[in-house]
Every structure is written in structure tokens, then in C-alpha cells.
Scaffold this active site. Sequence first.
Site, PDB file in Angstrom:
ATOM      1  N   ARG A 434       0.377  -0.803   0.138  1.00 39.53           N
ATOM      2  CA  ARG A 434      -0.055   0.395   0.092  1.00 39.53           C
ATOM      3  C   ARG A 434       0.831   1.403   0.046  1.00 39.53           C
ATOM      4  O   ARG A 434       1.767   0.958   0.663  1.00 39.53           O
ATOM      5  CB  ARG A 434      -0.726   0.104   0.981  1.00 39.53           C
ATOM      6  CG  ARG A 434      -1.717  -1.120   0.942  1.00 39.53           C
ATOM      7  CD  ARG A 434      -2.367  -1.115   2.718  1.00 39.53           C
ATOM      8  NE  ARG A 434      -3.798  -2.536   3.064  1.00 39.53           N
ATOM      9  CZ  ARG A 434      -3.014  -3.308   2.867  1.00 39.53           C
ATOM     10  NH1 ARG A 434      -2.039  -3.025   3.537  1.00 39.53           N
ATOM     11  NH2 ARG A 434      -4.041  -4.578   3.335  1.00 39.53           N
ATOM     12  N   ASP A 559     -30.833  -9.130 -11.518  1.00 35.36           N
ATOM     13  CA  ASP A 559     -30.888 -10.621 -11.205  1.00 35.36           C
ATOM     14  C   ASP A 559     -31.733 -10.465 -12.533  1.00 35.36           C
ATOM     15  O   ASP A 559     -31.833 -10.003 -13.421  1.00 35.36           O
ATOM     16  CB  ASP A 559     -32.208 -10.551 -10.819  1.00 35.36           C
ATOM     17  CG  ASP A 559     -31.779 -11.320  -8.944  1.00 35.36           C
ATOM     18  OD1 ASP A 559     -30.244 -11.315  -8.726  1.00 35.36           O
ATOM     19  OD2 ASP A 559     -31.829 -10.291  -7.710  1.00 35.36           O
ATOM     20  N   GLU A 560     -31.682 -12.280 -12.807  1.00 39.03           N
ATOM     21  CA  GLU A 560     -32.642 -12.126 -13.898  1.00 39.03           C
ATOM     22  C   GLU A 560     -34.239 -12.400 -14.671  1.00 39.03           C
ATOM     23  O   GLU A 560     -34.181 -11.443 -15.614  1.00 39.03           O
ATOM     24  CB  GLU A 560     -32.416 -14.078 -14.373  1.00 39.03           C
ATOM     25  CG  GLU A 560     -32.594 -14.925 -13.521  1.00 39.03           C
ATOM     26  CD  GLU A 560     -32.892 -15.750 -13.642  1.00 39.03           C
ATOM     27  OE1 GLU A 560     -32.513 -16.184 -14.899  1.00 39.03           O
ATOM     28  OE2 GLU A 560     -34.024 -17.090 -13.325  1.00 39.03           O
ATOM     29  N   ASP A 561     -34.469 -11.449 -13.533  1.00 35.64           N
ATOM     30  CA  ASP A 561     -35.623 -10.856 -13.270  1.00 35.64           C
ATOM     31  C   ASP A 561     -36.174 -10.547 -12.741  1.00 35.64           C
ATOM     32  O   ASP A 561     -36.955  -9.546 -13.181  1.00 35.64           O
ATOM     33  CB  ASP A 561     -37.409 -11.774 -12.309  1.00 35.64           C
ATOM     34  CG  ASP A 561     -36.737 -12.287 -11.360  1.00 35.64           C
ATOM     35  OD1 ASP A 561     -35.736 -11.506 -10.919  1.00 35.64           O
ATOM     36  OD2 ASP A 561     -37.033 -12.870 -10.270  1.00 35.64           O
ATOM     37  N   GLU A 647     -26.980 -12.859  -0.194  1.00 33.31           N
ATOM     38  CA  GLU A 647     -25.943 -12.464  -0.612  1.00 33.31           C
ATOM     39  C   GLU A 647     -25.431 -10.891  -0.896  1.00 33.31           C
ATOM     40  O   GLU A 647     -24.961  -9.773  -0.310  1.00 33.31           O
ATOM     41  CB  GLU A 647     -24.997 -13.052  -2.044  1.00 33.31           C
ATOM     42  CG  GLU A 647     -25.562 -12.442  -3.499  1.00 33.31           C
ATOM     43  CD  GLU A 647     -27.490 -12.685  -3.252  1.00 33.31           C
ATOM     44  OE1 GLU A 647     -28.154 -13.238  -2.121  1.00 33.31           O
ATOM     45  OE2 GLU A 647     -27.862 -11.976  -4.503  1.00 33.31           O
ATOM     46  N   ASP A 648     -26.848 -10.344  -1.578  1.00 35.46           N
ATOM     47  CA  ASP A 648     -27.205  -9.228  -1.444  1.00 35.46           C
ATOM     48  C   ASP A 648     -26.988  -8.213  -0.254  1.00 35.46           C
ATOM     49  O   ASP A 648     -26.183  -7.049   0.105  1.00 35.46           O
ATOM     50  CB  ASP A 648     -28.311  -8.312  -2.243  1.00 35.46           C
ATOM     51  CG  ASP A 648     -29.362  -9.773  -1.366  1.00 35.46           C
ATOM     52  OD1 ASP A 648     -29.388 -10.177  -0.938  1.00 35.46           O
ATOM     53  OD2 ASP A 648     -30.562  -9.328  -2.241  1.00 35.46           O
ATOM     54  N   ARG A 695     -33.475 -14.628   6.042  1.00 33.53           N
ATOM     55  CA  ARG A 695     -32.691 -13.316   6.001  1.00 33.53           C
ATOM     56  C   ARG A 695     -32.560 -12.702   6.873  1.00 33.53           C
ATOM     57  O   ARG A 695     -31.544 -11.922   7.593  1.00 33.53           O
ATOM     58  CB  ARG A 695     -33.759 -12.205   4.431  1.00 33.53           C
ATOM     59  CG  ARG A 695     -32.997 -12.584   3.448  1.00 33.53           C
ATOM     60  CD  ARG A 695     -33.971 -11.985   2.489  1.00 33.53           C
ATOM     61  NE  ARG A 695     -33.630 -10.941   1.384  1.00 33.53           N
ATOM     62  CZ  ARG A 695     -32.708 -10.697   1.434  1.00 33.53           C
ATOM     63  NH1 ARG A 695     -31.894 -11.532   0.527  1.00 33.53           N
ATOM     64  NH2 ARG A 695     -32.284  -9.342   0.578  1.00 33.53           N
TER      65      ARG A 695
END
Lengths: 740, 570
Positions: A434, A559-561, A647-648, A695
Site C-alpha cells: 500500500r 437478477d435475471e427477472d 448475498e445482497d 434473511r
Amino acid sequence: MQAKKRYLILLSAGACLVLLFCLGGVQLPAASRSRHDRSGNGYRPDQPWPHFSDPLQPFLPWDQTDTEEYNLHISPRQKRDVNTGVYKSKRCRMDSCFDFSLCKKNGFKVYVYPLQKGEKISESYQNILSSIEGSRFYTSDPGQACLFVLSLDTLDRDQLSPQYVHNLKTKVQNLPLWNDGRNHLIFNLYSGTWPDYTEDLGFDIGQAMLAKASISTENFRPNFDVSIPLFSKEHPRTGGERGYLKYNSIPPFRKYMLVFKGKRYLTGIGSDTRNALYHVHNAEDVVLLTTCKHGKDWQKHKDARCDKDNTEYDKYDYREMLHNSTFCLVPRGRRLGSFRFLEALQAACVPVMLSNGWELPFSEIIDWNTAAVIGDERLLLQIPSTVRSIHQDKILSLRQQTQFLWEAYFSSVEKIVLTTLEIIQDRVLGHGSRSSLMWNSHPGGLFALPQYSGYLGDFPFYYATLGMKPYPKFTAVIHAVSPLVSQSQPILKLLVAVAKSQYCAQIIVLWNCDKPLPAKHRWPATSVPVIVIEGENKVMSSRFLPYDTIVTDAVLSLDEDTVLSTTEVDFAFTVWQSFPERIVGYPARSHFWDSNKERWGYTSKWTNDYSMVLTGAAIYHRYYHYLYTNFLPSSLKSMVDQLANCEDILMNFLVSAVTKLPPIKVTQKKQYKETMMGQSSRASRWADPDHFAQRQTCMNKFASWFGAMPLVHSQMRLDPVLFKDQVSILRKKYRDIERL
Amino acid sequence: MCASGKYSSRGPALIPRMKTRHRIYYITLFSVVLLGLIATGMFQFWPHSIESTADWTLDKRSVHDAPLVRLPVSSPIPERGDLSCRMHTCFDVYRCGYNPKNRIKVYIYPLQRFVDEVGVPISSTGLSREYNDLLSAISDSDFYTDDVTRACLFVPSIDVLNQNSLRIRETAQALAMLPRWDKGMNHLLFNMLPGGPPDYNTALDVPRDRALLAGGGFSTWTYRQGYDVSIPVYSPLSADVELPERQPGPRRYFILSSQTAIHREYRAELERLKEENGEALLLLDKCSNLSQGAASARKRCYKGQVYDYPQILQESSFCVVLRGARLGQAALSDVLQAGCVPVILADSYILPFSEVLDWKRASVVIPEEKLSEMYTILKSIPHRQVEEMQRQARWFWEAYFSSMKAIGLTTLQIINDRIYPYASRTYEQWNNPPVVKWSSVNSPLFLPLIPPRAPGFTAVVLTYDRIESLFRVITEISKVPSLAKLLVVWNNQNKSPPEGEKKFKCPECTAIDGLSLDQTHMVERSECINKFASVFGTMPLKVVEHRADPVLYKDDFPEKLKSFPNIGSL
């Protein structure tokens, strides 16, 4: 005509004469004055360095170095070996006392010796060891280790202390992996004892590195030892309290200018400075209080001032002073460091150091001039005028920096330990370590991983400081979990809409579906490249892997939807450009403290505030992919993978822990929510009743790993400037957003 | 001079029309006047010019005029440098005192020529050109004082830049003879080439008591951190050759090695790298066919092909700077000047000015052992980072390497920062090149803080004459729960503000309300913007397309459940 000329000439000559006289006249007094000076004391006062007219020789004859090199017979390799042989113990450096080859194969891994039977270790040392064991550096296999940490408690080496471990010398020598201390790190808070408090640990540390509090510059081996702060038994293991500064006040002056409250040592080492403090005390804005009342027989040594000092001492409350003072004096105690240092730092009271020769904590990486005033014990009497001379802009900046440093490196034992390890890792990394800017500016070295990139412009944090901007395009990453069966599937619509965005550089479809990849022609033709990647193990965490194919700074995670229009994407991206270190997106959620159940709760209700923006439709910096994958412990990531959920949330925890700020929600068309919650064709994970309960569990698990709740609430939504204003829709740039 | 100048300017117009006789007459007359003038001038200046030769020949003094000092053999020798010296132990801070400018005062000893008992000088070169430049620069700077009693730091005029030209023992004796030596306390020595054969120490071998050393080749074992200053080895080419700054970007060669005195072990290693990577590497050496001499220092060769040095450095992205007998190399300076990123292979070397410069942003440091991996290591560095390093390298050279003045004043500034740490230069000041300084934004409120609501806010209302609208604003704003204080700035010199809560009518109000409709008003404001932008040197305002609204703003949602239901309802 001629006469005229003659007059003219005479006139000009005359004028010149007058001019000359004037010049002479001006010079005369100056000259006579210097003459006078000189005759005054016989010794010529020294003038500025004269300008020599002689041709001088260059300091380096052109052929000197060449000649020297050719006469040199010792090989550089030999020379290196000589160095490593000679420079041991007190002169140890990484080059001479550290075996870099151990770190080559497995990277920077740290081994902790198993606890020996019958050995007791203090709570503080236990905290240190468990911080290492909980870190990503830990290995239980000594064969993989690059660094070794003892399980023998070396924190307190004061012989008079009850925590003192006896026979340490033999115990250490008997360790099979000791190897004269090579690649070992020894933690120590106290060394030496009354009356001289030497820095000797009472056993031979061989070639081991020291992570030691109160270490003096004389004993400190630069770039080998690490100076750590003195911390108390009560210092929390993880998380830690935040700094006390809640808001900046301008002008930044507080009730007191400079305060101190502490013991005074009547005799012995370290007593001088504290004994002299009363000279500076003015009982108004400079309040420096000492007490003689400590130890068993203080009455025996007490001096004439003790009674007066003790009375004054009892008049003030330490906490009150700490919170209401601009500067806090941190004079040396018996040892160089004192608890006052961390207390002042947390309280946003700018520390004024009076401890000559103390190698300040983490001095290798922290620029203390930005957060403290380094005073000189010899100039105690100047301290008040010095601190008064500091401009208020500077005070404001010093104060904020105390808070940054406290939270980045000091607020918990874990942070102190991790900082120590990261410093050593930086030395091992060498050129890939760093830069000072990364250590000394927000979010600090623990969150800025140098393995990601050595280029500051690749991180989301330094754009403003360096006058740079993020790359003006994004990469969309679509997380696909269901097979491609029809041409009307939402994922295809989404793909087309995103590809139309003027800021879209490429689209990555992450194929996390068990079915095989669809044929290439099944994907719609777009103007930007579409790259299909098969997810690694098809687990949830793979959507946040730092794929090399992501070349832009911004990632649009989908997301796919998800249903989004091109306009929405465009708008979200322009917002993100103003906030590149935060998550900017559409679906917002909130957390709350459920006081009945005494745990964190998660809600997806429409509320007046939010603390998360889900990654089903959000833009963030690609660095967070790297951080998610490499910073978070595998325990959390595998929890996410097993549940195929959260994960979100984890990503939101991570980003807020780094930025200390909430994500940013932007306007969306209102049908978004319904789409997401119900009508999706696939067996949506959102429809699963367990999904929500999971969740909640995730939230609490994550909060406990972070040591505190990093999420921050926001009440703000960013809309296009003319959003729903009563002007013609034609004047609006993002008109699709308000059309239903 | 004055008269002749005046005359000659008129001469050409007058003379052609004159007859020769007259011309002679005038010329004679003028010669007389001129002579008279000169004589008067001489008379004016004569008396003091006799005694103050020193003053008047200040610009033309010779080093040979410096007083000769003979050193007795038995003259005391200082102790060897004390490795444990630090500012708080070996430096007398009381001499520097408290001063509002936070600036140390530096005294330079007048030049003396030291010789031993038999008259042999202590140094083969005497005062070098570079040391003379350094002392001149200090003497012309703000740091300088001619008052020895007020000085905080003393710089001897004994030149120890190159240990090779020194007689160690005699030089040490000369130092000890300095009138204010006092065990070397607060004395600063500049040395660029330390050590000598066979083992080339990394710090000056001249015993020097407690003197601070600004040294150009320290290793981690000789450098007293926080006490000594690590300085560059000045490259004489800096002054001789002008290399215009080049835009950062990819260059013809990837790696260039141009040092001539590389140990054969390392040269063999480099040759192997060259074999593996071909054209990307350019490996230059001395030209064997050229005649020896100073000019040959400016040429490099590869297989008979001749290259100009240091110009060739500008053709490469990375330039190797390998240690030689000494750790510090003058080549580093050339490389930086060319905006080539130095690849430094010198284990344990303390980089120049490392106390303040962030070398990670301008160089690549590789352990000597990893020379063979150099190519792979450098290849892994992102392009944009290489460009930033090129820019940074050039900036370091310009600011801190380019002249003896730059080196000397940087050293003094570093020491100054230690003595007045609360007034020290910041990381940004030291490390950011001007282009970054201009474009960067460093907010004075940099800590990410979300202030609590409790303290509320202060409303500041600027008013001129529109009492009615003022009262309307006051009434509305005072309904806000988080309002802590309301401050009205009365901006009308001709009228005193209305008293108390009493509402009063103002007849002109409506007329002035039309102010914003006024066309000239907009024109004026545009002019303001242009004026401000020109003063700032850049347009600091940024355009964004978003606006902050409450989360549920205009959402189809019961208004009574919204935190801020009334926004936008006007």
C-alpha cells in the site's frame, strides 16, 4: 542651431552629473554604515555565501564510479550474505532476520502455537490470538506459515505483575519451531519494572519481531518491529465503539484548549514532565491536573505541592474535560506510552504528545502529523502558545483525522492485530504494498487491499483526492439461474434494455443454472458484447467474483427477472458517477432493531427510510467484488452459498462498513416491486416462505461478525432534476421514469 | 555611460548634417564631458571602494582568497557518529526557539582552506562546484541567517560531498575546529558518495560527533531514522542536458538498463532476461570504441550501435537502477528526469527523501534476489499505473532532484518539519504534482459523518427591503421542528430593520419583487460566473442530473404515512 545643440548637450551632461551625485549620495550612507560595523568589533560579520569566480571542480570526476566498480571484487551476492550474517538481534532488519521464502508458496499465513497445558494466558492476549485465528491470514498448519505467534503470554513482562509468566526463556527455547525466533512475532504491552522500566522482555527474543507498546526510537528496529498502542483489558475484541465526534462544529474550538488529568510520579523515571505541568496550568482553558495519590506509600514521598494539586485534581471530571477540550495532553508515564493516547483519539480531542523518543503507534504507516501535535518535552512551556497558534482549519482537519484513525486501526483489539499483520504483509509484498495515501485516508489500509491493484485510480476511494474520474461506462452482470426456454423471458428483455444504454460497455451473463449453456444464437443481437460465463460451482458468491472480464470501474448487477428500462439504467449510472464508492440502485430495504426479540430485523415494507439497496438492480464499483471475495471470511460466504440467499445483504453490510454511509436509492417505475415479488415465471426464491426468515438470521450473523451493525439509514431518494415537476414532459431528459 | 547612451540615441539624426570640423569639435567636447563624468564617478566611489574590496568584489571572489588554516597533528578528532542519536537526544532544540514563522535559521561558516602541518590540503578538490551551488542556494533562501548567535542549524563550508577526495582524519579535525562545533550539535553535513574501498560503507566515514548527516547512500543499518536525511546523488547531467517533459504513455522499450558499471553477476542476469524477452529490453553498456573522456559519459552502446545518454532514457517505460559499490546512484536522477519509472534494485537502501516522498507512487523496488523475475513483476503493473508513475517520477525530479538547490532546500525543509511538526508540509504538498494539486478536491469536511438531528440547523435569511416576503419566510421556517436559530442579515444601509414582531407595510415591496424578472440581473449573474471561474483558474462547479427527494416522494402511498408529506405540494 549649433548653440542650441551645445546647450542641449551641456544640459544632458549636467543632468547626468546630478544623477551620479544622487546615486553616490544614496550609496554613501550605506557604505559608511557597513564600514562602521566592521570597525566596531574587528571580526568581520559574515556575509551571505560569496559568488566565486574561479572555475570549480565537479564533486564527482566523470570516471570515478566506473573505476571504483571495476576495482570491486566482492560479488553483490556475497555482500548480501555478509549483511545477513552480521546484522542480528538489536540490528535486525527484514533483510537480515526474516526468511521471505516461507511466505512465497502460500502467501502471508500466520500460525498460532497451540495452547500448552497448564499455561494461563491473559484475556488481552487471548483476544489477540482469537483475532488472528478469526482472520483470513490464519493457518493451523505450521508448514504453510510465514509468520508464527506464540501461545505463551508475553504481554506483561513486568516482574512485579501478577500476569508475569515465569521461565519464559526455557519455555521459548524448547519450542520445536522456534528457530532462534526467525519469522516470529512477539506481542508486548509492558516491559521492565520499577524503578527504571527498561524495554527488556526478560528473555532472549532472538531474531523475532516485536509488536510492542511504548517502544522507544532507540530500541525500535525500523521496518522490523511494529509499535502498537497501549490498550486496556477492557478494550473490545471486535467491533469497538465509534469515535465520539458526531458532527463538526465550526469554529472548532471547545470549552477547554488543552487538558490533562493523570498521576504524577514524585520520583523516578518519567516524573520530570508531569511534575512540571503545573507551570502551564491556568485553571481556565488550559487545565492540567495531577494527583500524587497513587501507590501504597505516596504520603512518604509527597512534596509541597501535592495537597494543592490533589484538591485541584478532584474539582474536575475527566470525562467532561475529554469531551470538551480541543487538545488533550499525552505526557509520558512511567513508560513512553499511556492510555491517555487512545482515550484522546477516540474523544476527537487532538493528542498533544509529550513523550520524547516514543515511536508512535504504527508509525511505519500512519502520518501522525495529520492527527496529533508532536510536542517536545524540553519545550513544555511553549506548548500553550504552540497549540494556540494552530489555525482553526487545521484543528478541524486534525480532529476528523483522529476519528478516522481511531475507527480504522484502533477501536478494537482485532483492528490493532490486523493492522500489525497487514504492516508486516506489506513488507513481504514489497513493491505491491500500500502507498501512504491508502493508509492515511478513508477508508484506511484494512479495507484497501493492495493485491487488487497498485494503481490508486482502480479503487473507488481516491478519485477526488487525485483529481480523477471513474471510467464512464459500466459492465452489466446478469445472474442467470433458470434455463432459457422462451424468447419472451424477462432476462432477454433485460438484456436488450441494458445493451441500449449509452453507458454500457459489455454484458456478462453469469450462468448459474444447472442446465447447460444455451447456444450462442439464442441470445439477442446487441451492439455491445455479451459474454457468458459459467458460474464456479454455481454458488451464490460467484456473482461477486472479481472476474477479469470486468474492465470497467462500474458494475451493474442484475437478477435475471429484473425489469428495468434503458432510461432507468442511464439515470442510475449518472448518479453513480457522483457517488462511486456507494451502492446506487433500485430495490431498497431496511433493517431495524427488534427490541422484543433483542435482535436485528429485516423489512421489505415501503418505509420512509432504507439502509440497503439490493444487488438485483444496483450499480457499484468493481472493487467490491474483490473485497467481497477476499476480505470476507469463508464462514459468511459459505453461509450465503448454502442458503442461496443473503448475498445482497452481505454486500450491503460490506460496503457500508467500508464507507460508513448508506447506499443510494434512485427513482424507479412503480411496477418494479410487483414484478419482483410475484409474477415471475421461475420458482422464485422470493416466493419461498423460508426466504424471509433466512434473511433475518443472516442479518444477525453478519452483524456479529462485523462486531457492530454497519448499515446506515437514509431518507433520501435521488430523482431526475425535473421529476414529476409540472413542466412539459418534453423538457425532461429521463421522461420514461415517470411514465407508467 | 549615461551620457553616451543618451547621445548616441540622438547621434545618427544629428551627425550627418554637420560639417566635419563641427563634428570633431562635438566629439572632443563630449569626450571631455564624459571623462569628467567618469572622474566624478570615480571620486564618488573611490574612498570606500578601497577598503571594502570584499563588498565590491563579492561577485568575483576567489576561493584562493579564503583564509588558510593549518591543522596541528594533535588537533582533536570528533567521535564517530553515534547510531542512537535522535532529534530529542543529540539536537539542541533550544537554539531554534519559538517563532511565528516556524522556520529554522541556518548559518553557513565562511570558507576556509584547511591544510595539515606540512601544508597539504585536506581535500583533493577543495570546494566543489556542486557544494558551492548548494551553499549559495541556502544563503539565498529564507532559511539563511548571517547571525551565528541566532542560528539553529550550522552548515560547515568544508565540502564532504565525495568521500573519495577527502583525507578522513584531517577532515574530521577540521570539523572539530569550527568555532561552534560543540560536539557537532546542530551541524549538518552533506555527503553524496560515502565509503571507500574495499567495503564501501553506506555512511560518511569521517568522524563527526553528533552532526546530522544528509547522506546519499544510506542503508537501513546506518540511517538514523528521524535524524539523518537521505538525499539523492546529484547527477551533473541535470544541469547539462535538457530533457523536455514527455507525456506519460507507452514507450519504445519496456525495460532499459543503461548503467555502465554493473557487476558482472548482475549483467549476466540482465543478459539472460534480454534473451528471454528480446526487443522489450534494451541493455546498454559503455562504448568500447569511443575515446575515454567526459564526452563518453554521454554515450551508450549495444552491439556497436551508439545511443545518446540520457536521451535514450526517454524511450523506455522502466529503467533499471542497480546498486553498485554504493547504494545511491546518480543514474536515479537521470532516470527520473527522463520520466522513466525507476526499477530500484538495492537491498536495504533508504530511498532519497523517503521521510516525505511516497516512492511507491513513482518507482518499483525489487529485491536484488528477484532480478530474474523483474520482467514478470513489471508486466503485472497496470498501464494506467505506469503512466501515473512516469508523471510522478518526472515531478520528483523537477521538485527535489533537479539541482543542488532543490536537494539542499528539500533537506532543510525536512529538518524544519521535524522541529515544527505542527506546521509541517503535508503528504499532498510533498507528493502531488501541480496538475493533481489543481484538479483534486480535498473537502475540509472529509470524515463521512451523518450528523444527528438533535442540534438542528440555523437559518440565515438575507434581506434587503422586502419586509413582507421576509416575514412570510420567517413565519414558514419557524414552523420547522429542527430549526435551532434564525438569523436575519439586514442588508440595507439606508434603513434600520423593523423592530420586534410588529408587522409593517412597505409600499415599495411589490415593485422590488419584480427583481428576478429583470433581464440585466441574469446578465450580471452570468458575468459573475465567468469572473469567478477565471479567478479560480477553472470551473469548480459540477453538473449533475439528480435531485434529492424523500424516499416516498410522489409515490402512490398514503400521505399521512410519509415522513415529508408536503414536499412539492406548493
